[in-house]
Motif scaffolding. Structure first.
Motif, mmCIF file in Angstrom:
data_model
loop_
_atom_site.group_PDB
_atom_site.id
_atom_site.type_symbol
_atom_site.label_atom_id
_atom_site.label_comp_id
_atom_site.label_asym_id
_atom_site.label_seq_id
_atom_site.Cartn_x
_atom_site.Cartn_y
_atom_site.Cartn_z
ATOM 1 N N ASP A 1 -87.249 -27.726 -5.071
ATOM 2 C CA ASP A 1 -86.796 -29.112 -5.009
ATOM 3 C C ASP A 1 -87.953 -30.101 -4.940
ATOM 4 N N HIS A 2 -89.170 -29.616 -5.038
ATOM 5 C CA HIS A 2 -90.324 -30.519 -5.024
ATOM 6 C C HIS A 2 -90.442 -31.199 -6.385
ATOM 7 N N PRO A 3 -90.760 -32.488 -6.432
ATOM 8 C CA PRO A 3 -90.832 -33.194 -7.716
ATOM 9 C C PRO A 3 -91.881 -32.633 -8.680
ATOM 10 N N ARG A 4 -92.853 -31.884 -8.182
ATOM 11 C CA ARG A 4 -93.882 -31.323 -9.063
ATOM 12 C C ARG A 4 -93.629 -29.848 -9.386
ATOM 13 N N PHE A 5 -92.455 -29.345 -9.071
ATOM 14 C CA PHE A 5 -92.170 -27.922 -9.241
ATOM 15 C C PHE A 5 -92.396 -27.461 -10.672
ATOM 16 N N ARG A 6 -92.066 -28.278 -11.645
ATOM 17 C CA ARG A 6 -92.237 -27.889 -13.044
ATOM 18 C C ARG A 6 -93.480 -28.507 -13.672
ATOM 19 N N ASP A 7 -94.242 -29.171 -12.846
ATOM 20 C CA ASP A 7 -95.473 -29.806 -13.333
ATOM 21 C C ASP A 7 -96.704 -29.016 -12.912
ATOM 22 N N VAL A 8 -96.783 -28.678 -11.635
ATOM 23 C CA VAL A 8 -97.936 -27.928 -11.143
ATOM 24 C C VAL A 8 -97.927 -26.525 -11.741
ATOM 25 N N LYS A 9 -99.096 -25.991 -12.024
ATOM 26 C CA LYS A 9 -99.193 -24.652 -12.599
ATOM 27 C C LYS A 9 -99.043 -23.625 -11.481
ATOM 28 N N LEU A 10 -98.119 -22.720 -11.640
ATOM 29 C CA LEU A 10 -97.828 -21.707 -10.626
ATOM 30 C C LEU A 10 -98.134 -20.329 -11.187
ATOM 31 N N GLY A 11 -98.923 -19.561 -10.452
ATOM 32 C CA GLY A 11 -99.275 -18.218 -10.889
ATOM 33 C C GLY A 11 -99.112 -17.215 -9.770
ATOM 34 N N ILE A 12 -99.037 -15.955 -10.143
ATOM 35 C CA ILE A 12 -98.901 -14.885 -9.166
ATOM 36 C C ILE A 12 -99.956 -13.812 -9.451
ATOM 37 N N ILE A 13 -100.258 -13.020 -8.425
ATOM 38 C CA ILE A 13 -101.155 -11.879 -8.588
ATOM 39 C C ILE A 13 -100.343 -10.602 -8.438
ATOM 40 N N VAL A 14 -100.460 -9.716 -9.413
ATOM 41 C CA VAL A 14 -99.775 -8.425 -9.353
ATOM 42 C C VAL A 14 -100.763 -7.318 -9.689
ATOM 43 N N SER A 15 -100.431 -6.108 -9.257
ATOM 44 C CA SER A 15 -101.273 -4.948 -9.569
ATOM 45 C C SER A 15 -100.500 -3.863 -10.309
ATOM 46 N N SER A 16 -99.293 -4.208 -10.759
ATOM 47 C CA SER A 16 -98.486 -3.238 -11.509
ATOM 48 C C SER A 16 -97.425 -3.978 -12.299
ATOM 49 N N VAL A 17 -96.943 -3.337 -13.342
ATOM 50 C CA VAL A 17 -95.866 -3.932 -14.124
ATOM 51 C C VAL A 17 -94.596 -4.016 -13.280
ATOM 52 N N ARG A 18 -94.398 -3.070 -12.372
ATOM 53 C CA ARG A 18 -93.209 -3.080 -11.526
ATOM 54 C C ARG A 18 -93.179 -4.313 -10.632
ATOM 55 N N ALA A 19 -94.322 -4.688 -10.060
ATOM 56 C CA ALA A 19 -94.378 -5.869 -9.203
ATOM 57 C C ALA A 19 -93.994 -7.119 -9.988
ATOM 58 N N LEU A 20 -94.463 -7.220 -11.226
ATOM 59 C CA LEU A 20 -94.110 -8.363 -12.065
ATOM 60 C C LEU A 20 -92.624 -8.363 -12.383
ATOM 61 N N GLN A 21 -92.085 -7.214 -12.695
ATOM 62 C CA GLN A 21 -90.656 -7.120 -13.002
ATOM 63 C C GLN A 21 -89.801 -7.585 -11.828
#
Length: 414
Positions: free
Chosen positions: A159-179
């Protein structure tokens, strides 16, 4: 033969030099380091680890002192469930840290903040939400969710006004974590803008068990690339962990990633927040001086120098001042400390060998976490007459990654 500068990292329609400096905490990836990366057209991270203590040092606030005074009655008690953070101060500290960096930013690059989700702070959902929203309020370009990825993090800020503006990334170490992450967040209709794929050679906490040597970053990257193709998802990947030369980086980008995240080479830079004693220890280390152990109270394996000063120290827990790892009033170091205390008739702690007081020791730069290739750092600079090593500046290291070929490493001044 290509160099890193022949490639560009594309995020939301814009292109950047595909070099990301990782977010090492506590304030090891300093504002100065992030600003240099942005000035040179890449991406630099600051870290939000123990941001309140960092704010006290940089901006003259008294968050840590006030918290210590508020909960001083709990000093010496094992149950720390009564310790809570003032969410308003958590937000203020984050805003100060982020705003300071963003106001000084120059160049065409970006500044991200590395948000360590394992900092549970006795109220994981509430404090994480406060930190994320405050960083967005202060104008951060992007947020990398790291250190114990929480599958519902995006929902905390939807619900933050920048939710679709700020670049959001994640760190994963496996394809399963990303899934798992993508499945949990499918209803939000908001994909990560990038995914950092971190392999087993990274520094600090690892997303692997003690069998980390069985895994290989290129294999993991390949599996994730195939998964994204099968799902017809276009999410830029950033390879991390063991990318020591520009040629290493090129090999990953030729495999199909958008960029690389690097950190080990920058730990000895002039702009890095580590004290010179630690930098020189890294430079003089040999391969057998590095280990992956289980001394972190988080439960994750951690790579560090064997002679890191924090190991084996019987330090009284400082949860009243810090307490960033508390969860329901508990921490694995508390258990080990009071077990040792109870076993000694004189009531004096000599050593706690199995765990370390991570908050206090990280704050004092006594946890010498490092990447697998730290022993190669001596190849990147010159040893001086007194036996110490010359410290390069961040711009030199960045440009060496950007323009070097054939696994060559330019020494400072070349």
């Amino acid at each position: 033969m290509k160099c890193v500068d022949d490639f560009r990292l594309k995020l939301n329609g814009k292109e950047y030099v595909p070099i990301v400096i990782g977010g090492m905490g506590v304030d090891i990836s300093t504002e100065k380091l992030a600003l240099e990366a942005a000035r040179l057209g890449g991406i630099g991270h600051i870290s939000d680890a123990m941001s309140m203590d960092s704010a006290d040092r940089y901006f003259g606030t008294s968050y840590t002192k006030n918290k210590t005074f508020q909960f001083k009655a709990l000093i010496g008690q094992k149950d720390k469930s009564g310790i809570v953070f003032n969410l308003g101060e958590v937000e203020e500290a984050t805003r100060l840290h982020v705003a300071s960096a963003m106001e000084k930013k120059k160049g065409d690059g970006l500044i991200f903040i590395n948000c360590m989700e394992k900092l549970t702070m006795n109220a994981p959902r509430e404090t994480l939400r406060a930190r994320l929203r405050a960083a967005m309020d202060a104008g951060i370009d992007g947020i990398t969710l790291a250190a114990g990825l929480h599958a519902n993090s995006f929902k905390l800020i939807e619900d933050h006004p920048r939710f679709r503006d700020v670049k959001l990334g994640i760190i994963v170490s496996s394809v399963r974590a990303l899934q798992i992450f993508l499945r949990r967040n499918a209803k939000l209709n908001r994909l990560p803008d990038y995914v950092v794929v971190e392999g087993p050679l990274a520094g600090g906490h690892l997303g692997f068990g003690l069998d980390w040597a069985k895994y290989d970053l290129k294999t993991i990257v390949g599996e994730i690339i195939e998964y994204l193709k099968a799902e017809k998802l276009e999410i830029p990947l950033i390879a991390a962990g063991g990318v020591f030369t520009g040629s290493d980086a090129v090999s990953f980008m030729e495999q199909g990633v958008g960029g690389v995240q690097v950190a080990t080479r920058f730990t000895i830079s002039k702009e890095c927040g580590l004290p010179d004693k630690a930098k020189q220890a890294y430079l003089s280390a040999n391969e057998d001086d590095i280990e992956v152990n289980l001394v972190s109270p988080t439960g994750y394996p951690m790579r560090m120098l064997k002679k890191t000063p924090a190991i084996g120290i019987g330090l009284r827990p400082n949860c009243e001042s810090y307490g960033y790892l508390l969860e329901n009033g508990k921490c694995a170091y508390l258990d080990e400390y009071y077990r040792e205390l109870g076993s000694r008739p004189d009531g004096k702690i000599i050593a706690v060998k199995d765990k370390i007081c991570l908050c206090t020791h990280m704050r004092n730069y006594n946890v010498w976490t490092c990447g697998h290739y730290t022993y190669r750092l001596k190849e990147t600079t010159r040893q001086m007459g007194d036996g110490s090593y010359e410290l390069p500046d961040a711009a030199h290291i960045f440009r060496d990654y950007q323009f070097s070929k054939d696994h060559k490493i330019l020494l400072p001044g070349e």
